[in-house]
Design a protein around this motif. Structure first.
Motif, PDB file in Angstrom:
ATOM      1  N   ILE A   1       0.834  -1.202   0.000  1.00 31.15           N
ATOM      2  CA  ILE A   1       0.000   0.000   0.000  1.00 31.15           C
ATOM      3  C   ILE A   1       0.866   1.248   0.000  1.00 31.15           C
ATOM      4  O   ILE A   1       0.547   2.251  -0.624  1.00 31.15           O
ATOM      5  N   GLY A   2       2.003   1.180   0.719  1.00 31.00           N
ATOM      6  CA  GLY A   2       2.864   2.351   0.836  1.00 31.00           C
ATOM      7  C   GLY A   2       3.384   2.852  -0.492  1.00 31.00           C
ATOM      8  O   GLY A   2       3.709   4.035  -0.633  1.00 31.00           O
ATOM      9  N   LEU A   3       3.497   1.982  -1.498  1.00 34.92           N
ATOM     10  CA  LEU A   3       3.972   2.407  -2.808  1.00 34.92           C
ATOM     11  C   LEU A   3       2.897   3.121  -3.609  1.00 34.92           C
ATOM     12  O   LEU A   3       3.199   3.858  -4.539  1.00 34.92           O
ATOM     13  N   THR A   4       1.638   2.901  -3.247  1.00 33.27           N
ATOM     14  CA  THR A   4       0.543   3.360  -4.096  1.00 33.27           C
ATOM     15  C   THR A   4       0.448   4.879  -4.219  1.00 33.27           C
ATOM     16  O   THR A   4       0.303   5.389  -5.332  1.00 33.27           O
ATOM     17  N   PRO A   5       0.522   5.691  -3.120  1.00 33.81           N
ATOM     18  CA  PRO A   5       0.362   7.139  -3.292  1.00 33.81           C
ATOM     19  C   PRO A   5       1.390   7.759  -4.224  1.00 33.81           C
ATOM     20  O   PRO A   5       1.045   8.577  -5.085  1.00 33.81           O
ATOM     21  N   GLN A   6       2.682   7.395  -4.066  1.00 32.25           N
ATOM     22  CA  GLN A   6       3.701   7.960  -4.936  1.00 32.25           C
ATOM     23  C   GLN A   6       3.493   7.522  -6.380  1.00 32.25           C
ATOM     24  O   GLN A   6       3.638   8.326  -7.305  1.00 32.25           O
ATOM     25  N   LEU A   7       3.143   6.257  -6.586  1.00 28.74           N
ATOM     26  CA  LEU A   7       2.925   5.763  -7.944  1.00 28.74           C
ATOM     27  C   LEU A   7       1.709   6.428  -8.577  1.00 28.74           C
ATOM     28  O   LEU A   7       1.728   6.791  -9.757  1.00 28.74           O
ATOM     29  N   LEU A   8       0.644   6.616  -7.791  1.00 32.80           N
ATOM     30  CA  LEU A   8      -0.543   7.290  -8.316  1.00 32.80           C
ATOM     31  C   LEU A   8      -0.219   8.705  -8.757  1.00 32.80           C
ATOM     32  O   LEU A   8      -0.639   9.151  -9.831  1.00 32.80           O
ATOM     33  N   ALA A   9       0.522   9.436  -7.914  1.00 31.80           N
ATOM     34  CA  ALA A   9       0.871  10.821  -8.262  1.00 31.80           C
ATOM     35  C   ALA A   9       1.705  10.862  -9.544  1.00 31.80           C
ATOM     36  O   ALA A   9       1.488  11.713 -10.415  1.00 31.80           O
ATOM     37  N   ARG A  10       2.631   9.930  -9.679  1.00 34.35           N
ATOM     38  CA  ARG A  10       3.485   9.911 -10.874  1.00 34.35           C
ATOM     39  C   ARG A  10       2.675   9.547 -12.104  1.00 34.35           C
ATOM     40  O   ARG A  10       2.839  10.161 -13.175  1.00 34.35           O
ATOM     41  N   PHE A  11       1.801   8.573 -11.994  1.00 38.42           N
ATOM     42  CA  PHE A  11       0.990   8.162 -13.141  1.00 38.42           C
ATOM     43  C   PHE A  11       0.038   9.280 -13.561  1.00 38.42           C
ATOM     44  O   PHE A  11      -0.141   9.535 -14.749  1.00 38.42           O
ATOM     45  N   ARG A  12      -0.605   9.931 -12.575  1.00 41.23           N
ATOM     46  CA  ARG A  12      -1.548  10.998 -12.915  1.00 41.23           C
ATOM     47  C   ARG A  12      -0.849  12.155 -13.600  1.00 41.23           C
ATOM     48  O   ARG A  12      -1.359  12.737 -14.566  1.00 41.23           O
ATOM     49  N   ALA A  13       0.343  12.511 -13.097  1.00 39.03           N
ATOM     50  CA  ALA A  13       1.075  13.617 -13.698  1.00 39.03           C
ATOM     51  C   ALA A  13       1.506  13.273 -15.121  1.00 39.03           C
ATOM     52  O   ALA A  13       1.492  14.132 -16.011  1.00 39.03           O
ATOM     53  N   ARG A  14       1.898  12.037 -15.348  1.00 38.33           N
ATOM     54  CA  ARG A  14       2.406  11.634 -16.663  1.00 38.33           C
ATOM     55  C   ARG A  14       1.289  11.370 -17.662  1.00 38.33           C
ATOM     56  O   ARG A  14       1.375  11.778 -18.832  1.00 38.33           O
ATOM     57  N   LEU A  15       0.225  10.709 -17.238  1.00 36.42           N
ATOM     58  CA  LEU A  15      -0.828  10.305 -18.167  1.00 36.42           C
ATOM     59  C   LEU A  15      -1.876  11.382 -18.371  1.00 36.42           C
ATOM     60  O   LEU A  15      -2.604  11.366 -19.355  1.00 36.42           O
ATOM     61  N   GLY A  16      -2.003  12.301 -17.395  1.00 40.76           N
ATOM     62  CA  GLY A  16      -2.955  13.392 -17.544  1.00 40.76           C
ATOM     63  C   GLY A  16      -4.399  12.964 -17.487  1.00 40.76           C
ATOM     64  O   GLY A  16      -5.260  13.598 -18.111  1.00 40.76           O
ATOM     65  N   MET A  17      -4.701  11.907 -16.743  1.00 42.22           N
ATOM     66  CA  MET A  17      -6.077  11.436 -16.632  1.00 42.22           C
ATOM     67  C   MET A  17      -6.244  10.741 -15.285  1.00 42.22           C
ATOM     68  O   MET A  17      -5.253  10.432 -14.610  1.00 42.22           O
ATOM     69  N   PRO A  18      -7.477  10.506 -14.847  1.00 40.46           N
ATOM     70  CA  PRO A  18      -7.673   9.870 -13.543  1.00 40.46           C
ATOM     71  C   PRO A  18      -7.069   8.469 -13.493  1.00 40.46           C
ATOM     72  O   PRO A  18      -7.135   7.707 -14.465  1.00 40.46           O
ATOM     73  N   VAL A  19      -6.467   8.150 -12.370  1.00 43.69           N
ATOM     74  CA  VAL A  19      -5.931   6.819 -12.105  1.00 43.69           C
ATOM     75  C   VAL A  19      -6.617   6.314 -10.842  1.00 43.69           C
ATOM     76  O   VAL A  19      -6.576   6.972  -9.802  1.00 43.69           O
ATOM     77  N   HIS A  20      -7.266   5.170 -10.924  1.00 37.14           N
ATOM     78  CA  HIS A  20      -8.049   4.638  -9.806  1.00 37.14           C
ATOM     79  C   HIS A  20      -7.207   3.697  -8.959  1.00 37.14           C
ATOM     80  O   HIS A  20      -6.427   2.896  -9.490  1.00 37.14           O
ATOM     81  N   ALA A  21      -7.368   3.803  -7.644  1.00 37.32           N
ATOM     82  CA  ALA A  21      -6.627   2.975  -6.697  1.00 37.32           C
ATOM     83  C   ALA A  21      -7.540   1.911  -6.104  1.00 37.32           C
ATOM     84  O   ALA A  21      -8.735   2.144  -5.893  1.00 37.32           O
ATOM     85  N   LEU A  22      -6.962   0.741  -5.827  1.00 37.69           N
ATOM     86  CA  LEU A  22      -7.696  -0.353  -5.186  1.00 37.69           C
ATOM     87  C   LEU A  22      -6.751  -1.034  -4.199  1.00 37.69           C
ATOM     88  O   LEU A  22      -5.830  -1.748  -4.613  1.00 37.69           O
ATOM     89  N   HIS A  23      -6.954  -0.786  -2.912  1.00 39.22           N
ATOM     90  CA  HIS A  23      -6.138  -1.437  -1.888  1.00 39.22           C
ATOM     91  C   HIS A  23      -6.875  -1.355  -0.559  1.00 39.22           C
ATOM     92  O   HIS A  23      -7.895  -0.675  -0.418  1.00 39.22           O
ATOM     93  N   SER A  24      -6.365  -2.058   0.439  1.00 34.63           N
ATOM     94  CA  SER A  24      -7.050  -2.168   1.723  1.00 34.63           C
ATOM     95  C   SER A  24      -7.009  -0.887   2.538  1.00 34.63           C
ATOM     96  O   SER A  24      -7.684  -0.788   3.559  1.00 34.63           O
ATOM     97  N   GLY A  25      -6.213   0.095   2.130  1.00 39.92           N
ATOM     98  CA  GLY A  25      -6.190   1.364   2.846  1.00 39.92           C
ATOM     99  C   GLY A  25      -7.395   2.240   2.563  1.00 39.92           C
ATOM    100  O   GLY A  25      -7.613   3.238   3.243  1.00 39.92           O
TER     101      GLY A  25
END
Length: 564
Positions: free
Chosen positions: A258-282
């Motif tokens: 789970i700890g990797l997800t916030p940083q990866l989400l921010a990087r993907f959103r900035a690069r792809l320019g579109m919503p990125v959906h998260a799915l984890h127990s947090g």
């Protein structure tokens, strides 16, 4: 009585289906397979999934009860249903439990499908008129952000964390309104990067060769992306995802923690320019159900999640990525004991899409599959950009005066790194204050009364906790065997190291990161935000060794390396 009845899979540890009648006296139809239903089971109600239709068992045909439909169309169909049936057979698990595991908790309880609109905010006419005269403060900052046009909530999270309170103020005054957003076509977004983006994210020769191989896959193909640390595997993922989106397809990315997800989400959103959906127990139950339903409806184009995200519906599947494929976190250890990486391979084969397994230290089974030709082996031998391998020094601490397990040479190196405005990471894979509590007079040690395992000292010596079964108790004031007061914690854990460093380096922040203080939602990301780019020290367990982006890190120390 109809000839065919509904065969319902219920979340019970029984390898069978249960017969029920269709609602309203209708005939059982194969089109109903995969639909959620609520049924009476004994003296209670349960939610299940229609798994088949057929004749009722003769012994119970006259006592069948009707189902209550929960939605008009199947949640499970096509590839996903076929893959889950395969998983049930492979694991010798009841189909009802497998189907329940694949659903978010809210849908498992029978709650209705949530609204999956993407929401944003914009200024009203009154807000645009009032903006020039607004007082300085967060409401004015938000209004200025919205003056340039509608902003989706993911953008606001990135641009102005904690914006919701101020937004409620503006909403109460009638200056803003919440609107449903329609995003531009993923194909248009992904197919037209600017020249600046092309320059900023140019791939080197090895990365480009790997990206070209993934792009060239016309159907199912398994790739092992074997790259040294810092070789830019994530950039290869992003290139493959961009190509997937350009073809109007969905991409699923699995990460181990789970700890990797916030940083990866921010990087993907900035690069792809579109919503990125998260799915984890947090996430809470509602958020997980919303992301799952958005993927089922084809609205979520990029899904990033931990092992449970492998069950996400992908009606327009184009790519699956498993980052850090070797990690043991992909193995579910209770309930349905599946391996998310292996099930992702099964799903990719059924979907006919490429799958990329990335790692700097691939698992032995993946290496074997690459050597035997089942996977295509893509290698990244060099670090991306100007990154250089670290200088490794091993300190022999025998007969050295240690303080909380730290040698004088290490403390000097920490001070030098901090004086140079760098950050320091101290890795100690032992949470708690100390691994053991011993009596120096008689040799007694604290053992768990439930499982007879050594108990770890927590709370600066005031509490004992078993890391095997979770049992807790207060530390005794004296030895239970000899009544001596010579009870001493032995060894050092993250709490003890943190306590010493806070006293030794009082001029910089010292942050401890382990399971004990990262249980709350987004706790790990908040720790990183608290540290920021200023000099400081991170002390933690293996949670810190999972690929976090710490650009100002200049020194890493592994305490007690031979105990790993």
């Amino acid at each position: 009585m109809t000839d065919a009845v509904l065969k319902v899979a219920l979340p019970l540890p029984l390898p069978r289906l249960f017969d029920y009648l269709p609602a309203d006296g209708a005939a059982a139809d194969a089109a109903d397979i995969g639909r959620r239903v609520r049924v009476a089971f004994g003296n209670r109600g349960m939610c299940g999934v229609v798994a088949a239709t057929g004749p009722a068992e003769a012994a119970h045909a006259d006592a069948l009860k009707p189902v209550e439909w929960l939605e008009p169309e199947p949640l499970f169909s096509g590839e996903l249903l076929a893959s889950l049936r395969w998983l049930a057979r492979y694991l010798h698990a009841p189909l009802g439990e497998v189907l329940a595991t694949a659903l978010p908790a809210a849908l498992r309880r029978g709650e209705p499908l949530p609204d999956t609109h993407a929401w944003g905010w914009c200024l009203t006419e009154a807000g645009a008129t009032a903006l020039p005269a607004m007082r300085i403060g967060r409401p004015r900052v938000l209004a200025q952000l919205l003056a340039g046009g509608r902003r989706d909530e993911d953008q606001l999270d990135a641009l102005e964390p904690g914006w919701r309170t101020a937004m409620r103020t503006l909403l109460h005054r009638g200056l803003v309104e919440r609107v449903a957003l329609t995003f531009p076509s993923p194909a248009l977004r992904a197919s037209s990067p600017t020249r600046r983006e092309e320059k900023a994210f140019a791939l080197n020769a090895e990365q480009q060769a790997a990206a070209d191989a993934i792009r060239a896959a016309g159907g199912f193909a398994a790739f092992l992306l074997d790259g040294v640390t810092g070789s830019g595997k994530t950039e290869v993922y992003l290139d493959a995802i961009s190509d997937c989106l350009a073809r109007g397809r969905q991409a699923l990315v699995l990460v181990p923690e789970i700890g990797l997800t916030p940083q990866l989400l921010a990087r993907f959103r900035a690069r792809l320019g579109m919503p990125v959906h998260a799915l984890h127990s947090g996430l809470n139950d509602g958020e997980r159900a919303t992301a799952w339903t958005a993927a089922w409806r084809g609205e979520a184009r990029v899904i990033v999640g931990t092992r449970s995200a492998v069950f996400t519906p992908l009606p327009d599947a184009g790519l699956i990525v498993v980052d850090e494929e070797h990690d043991a976190s992909y193995k579910q250890q209770d309930g349905i004991r599946y391996h998310a990486r292996d099930f992702a391979l099964v799903r990719a084969r059924e979907l006919g899409v490429p799958i990329v397994l990335g790692s700097a230290t691939p698992s032995l089974e993946s290496l074997h599959n690459a050597q035997t030709g089942r996977f295509e082996h893509l290698r990244l031998h060099k670090r991306a950009g100007e990154a250089q391998p670290p200088t490794v020094r091993v300190l022999d601490v025998r007969k050295r005066p240690l303080q909380a397990g730290l040698s004088p040479e290490l403390l000097v190196a920490v001070r030098a790194a901090l004086d140079a405005d760098g950050q320091v990471l101290l890795f100690r894979n032992r949470r708690g204050y100390a691994p053991a509590l011993l009596c120096h007079d008689c040799g007694w040690s604290a053992q768990c009364r439930r499982c007879d395992r050594p108990m770890t000292v927590h709370a600066h010596g005031r509490r004992l906790q078993c890391h095997h079964c979770g049992f807790r108790q207060a530390a005794p004031p004296a030895c239970p065997d000899c009544a001596s007061l010579a009870l001493q914690p032995q060894g050092s854990g993250t709490e003890r190291i943190e306590e010493f460093l806070v006293e030794r380096f009082a001029d910089v922040p010292v942050l401890r990161i382990d399971r004990g203080n990262t249980r709350r939602r987004d706790a790990l990301q908040k720790h990183f935000e608290e540290l920021g780019s200023r000099p400081g020290i991170l002390v933690g367990t293996q949670m810190l060794a999972k690929g976090h982006d710490l650009p100002n890190l200049t020194l890493v120390a592994i305490v007690g390396v031979d105990e790993g």
